[in-house]
Design an enzyme around this catalytic site. Sequence first.
Site, short mmCIF file in Angstrom:
data_model
loop_
_atom_site.label_atom_id
_atom_site.label_comp_id
_atom_site.label_asym_id
_atom_site.label_seq_id
_atom_site.Cartn_x
_atom_site.Cartn_y
_atom_site.Cartn_z
N ARG A 199 57.48 41.53 31.01
CA ARG A 199 56.24 40.84 30.67
C ARG A 199 56.00 39.71 31.67
NH1 ARG A 199 55.03 37.92 24.92
NH2 ARG A 199 56.50 36.46 25.84
N ASP A 204 45.22 35.98 14.84
CA ASP A 204 46.29 35.23 15.50
C ASP A 204 45.92 35.10 16.98
OD1 ASP A 204 48.53 34.51 16.98
OD2 ASP A 204 49.91 35.42 15.54
N PHE A 259 52.98 40.67 16.43
CA PHE A 259 54.17 39.86 16.65
C PHE A 259 54.87 39.78 15.30
CE2 PHE A 259 56.60 35.93 16.87
CZ PHE A 259 57.30 36.14 18.05
N TYR A 284 51.98 26.19 22.44
CA TYR A 284 52.98 26.00 23.50
C TYR A 284 52.89 27.05 24.59
CZ TYR A 284 55.48 28.86 19.98
OH TYR A 284 55.83 29.80 19.05
N LYS A 285 51.91 27.94 24.50
CA LYS A 285 51.75 28.95 25.55
C LYS A 285 50.69 28.46 26.54
CE LYS A 285 53.01 32.61 22.25
NZ LYS A 285 54.36 32.96 22.70
#
Lengths: 416, 416
Positions: free
Chosen positions: A391, A215, A146, A240-241
């Site tokens: 996605r 990560d 990312f 937050y995922k």
Amino acid sequence: MSDVTAPGGTASGSPDSAELVMRAEKLDGEDELAAVRARFALDDDVVYLDGNSLGALPHHVPTRIADVIEREWGRLRIRSWEESGWWSAPERIGDRVGALVGASPGQVVVGDSTSVNVFKALVGAVRMAQAEDPRRIEVLVDAATFPTDGYLAESAARMTGCALHPVAAADMPAEIDHRTAAVLVNHVDYRTGRLNDLAVTTRAAHHWGAHAVWDLCHSAGALPVELDRHRVDFAVGCTYKYLNGGPGAPAYLYIRSDLQERFDSPLPGWNSHAEPFAMEPAYRPGEGITKARVGTPEILSLLALEAALEVWDDPAVTIERVRAKSLALTDFFLECVGALVPEGVVESATPLDHGRRGSQVSLRCAGAAGVMEELIARGVVGDFREPDVLRFGFTPLYTRFSDALRAARVLAEVIG
Amino acid sequence: MSDVTAPGGTASGSPDSAELVMRAEKLDGEDELAAVRARFALDDDVVYLDGNSLGALPHHVPTRIADVIEREWGRLRIRSWEESGWWSAPERIGDRVGALVGASPGQVVVGDSTSVNVFKALVGAVRMAQAEDPRRIEVLVDAATFPTDGYLAESAARMTGCALHPVAAADMPAEIDHRTAAVLVNHVDYRTGRLNDLAVTTRAAHHWGAHAVWDLCHSAGALPVELDRHRVDFAVGCTYKYLNGGPGAPAYLYIRSDLQERFDSPLPGWNSHAEPFAMEPAYRPGEGITKARVGTPEILSLLALEAALEVWDDPAVTIERVRAKSLALTDFFLECVGALVPEGVVESATPLDHGRRGSQVSLRCAGAAGVMEELIARGVVGDFREPDVLRFGFTPLYTRFSDALRAARVLAEVIG
């Protein structure tokens, strides 16, 4: 929009589809996590497959935050730093996150963004490695990372006198050598959903005296991480995922307990001081994971996360069950896509091998950006990632097998 | 607890006190900001003089945040990044903060903690100064600085190859020379309430080609700052004191517009990229102040701040009026203390000169920690700062002259 259980639509009348409807019903009926969905603010108009970008709202969070604002801030005001436990929240919530990523207490602290934590972890890792051997002058970074990890890795390398080398995650173990100070790898690739081998890469780093920084943004809350078991050095991640902490909820930093003594933070803010209110001119790091704190934590966002994590207190909600359902969901979605979408129109970028799969399915197709727009217009919310990726994130806490089928059917309608 | 307007208590029956009661009533009656107090969650049981640590809650904030959580996060979910303006919030709210510190739009961005912003600003300042002349290898820091600034300055200096020198703020202009890359000064000293000379020190820095970084934590929202007018290079500050943004509300960073092109961030997170969703492997900074962003902003805390700033939309609420009332309040409090507290028991650490005073009064006394505990127990909430300081913050938006008198009277009861 066609309902999953109703016939009609392009493909839903086919024998395949009828069988898939029965399969979805059966899988949902047997789902041990099925009841958890009711804890989230979701409606049946939308199939929400973007929980890997922003997790859904747990119903009880607004009440908790109203109390934080009206009573703790509004009435107790400054007293809440002690009386409402604000001051110790980063470590307290850190332990809760830690329990979900295989970390025993005292090794995780919540605060700042993932980007800032990547910087802290990587500079800390390089400094430790170089203190033992100054010839360690390279940082290896997951070439498909990312972006923010790569950008911060470049800054961390520059500011510690290292060179930065992008390396494919799969090749990382073979590329580490005596010059390597630290490696930074995404546990699950954000674009393809590939699960990278944490154990093997960490072991390879240790073999050469380098430190591994993982990560966990796309793995925490979706699959067992086992940080302690694999003796991971540092880990960072957002909340937050799959942890449903809310928009921009604070990130976290894990530092293995035996490394904490040597951790030399590049961001030694007053919250990390041994005695913050002594207001000493000289910096003296606090004990343990506290030394990874920086400034005053954003309490509203932090306590929304804490409330959201209560979903995991239910003994029925185990990370093993979450993982099993995640694999079943993504298997079933791939099967539905295979059955309903004409061959050759989409191609999965996500590994079929369970050992290499996160909790998302990424499908490559022509005109993916437009396809995703149309999917969203028809109530199937995933996201588009450059250059050609649709996605679909599957959050096992609230996604049903019938949702997976409906998403595949709408995809077939849009793309078929 | 004795009421300010009622006779009785140690000193309240004295002639001095009766006159002070009348003065307080008159001053409150003439106060152009008096009506603003009703916008805050405050009660008459407590005199809250700790708004310089955590500002009081504006009444309308809970409703706004309930909407952010329930509708924007709960129902719109991922769509809110665009549709609810989450993505652009750091710059949008930055402009609102900017208006309160004399910065025209496009120069302030909100996010991260003050500590993190000190690091960004100072590394950025040093890099700019060294790009012009590599012999600039010193960073000067306000010797009485709030500790976190000093700690981060030390890290920034270390990571840019500079030496760090603590210098008394008043001596700073004379100490800057050709070796100076950057200076970091607190606009108002957190301990004494002394207002440092922003214009003179900034001018001295520029004379030598150095950059001035100002910490506005204790001045923003309390007095006019005039960043643009004095051509300040960088400024940082928190928003949870006089801006009432809530516990740990995000901090901000100001970079003067003509310096932004050259700003080279040590924390180049993906939110600062020219095209964040292009997910490019190589970092390309965004335009303008956006390049000072780092990671995903903590939306709940950020939007609570935005709501809190609405108090300043009232045309009656000008920073000039706030400043005038702040000086009148602190003058009156000092006068009350002088009249009610026996001579020699406390000593003011806050300058009497208006040009050198922030919006707090700091009184030194023996046993200050215990005195503050007793004050708080009797409903006068200030705070204690090492080693011997009673700190009373006067937030003109909601503090009354009668509060100042009551605080002085209770202090006299406790200490007299």
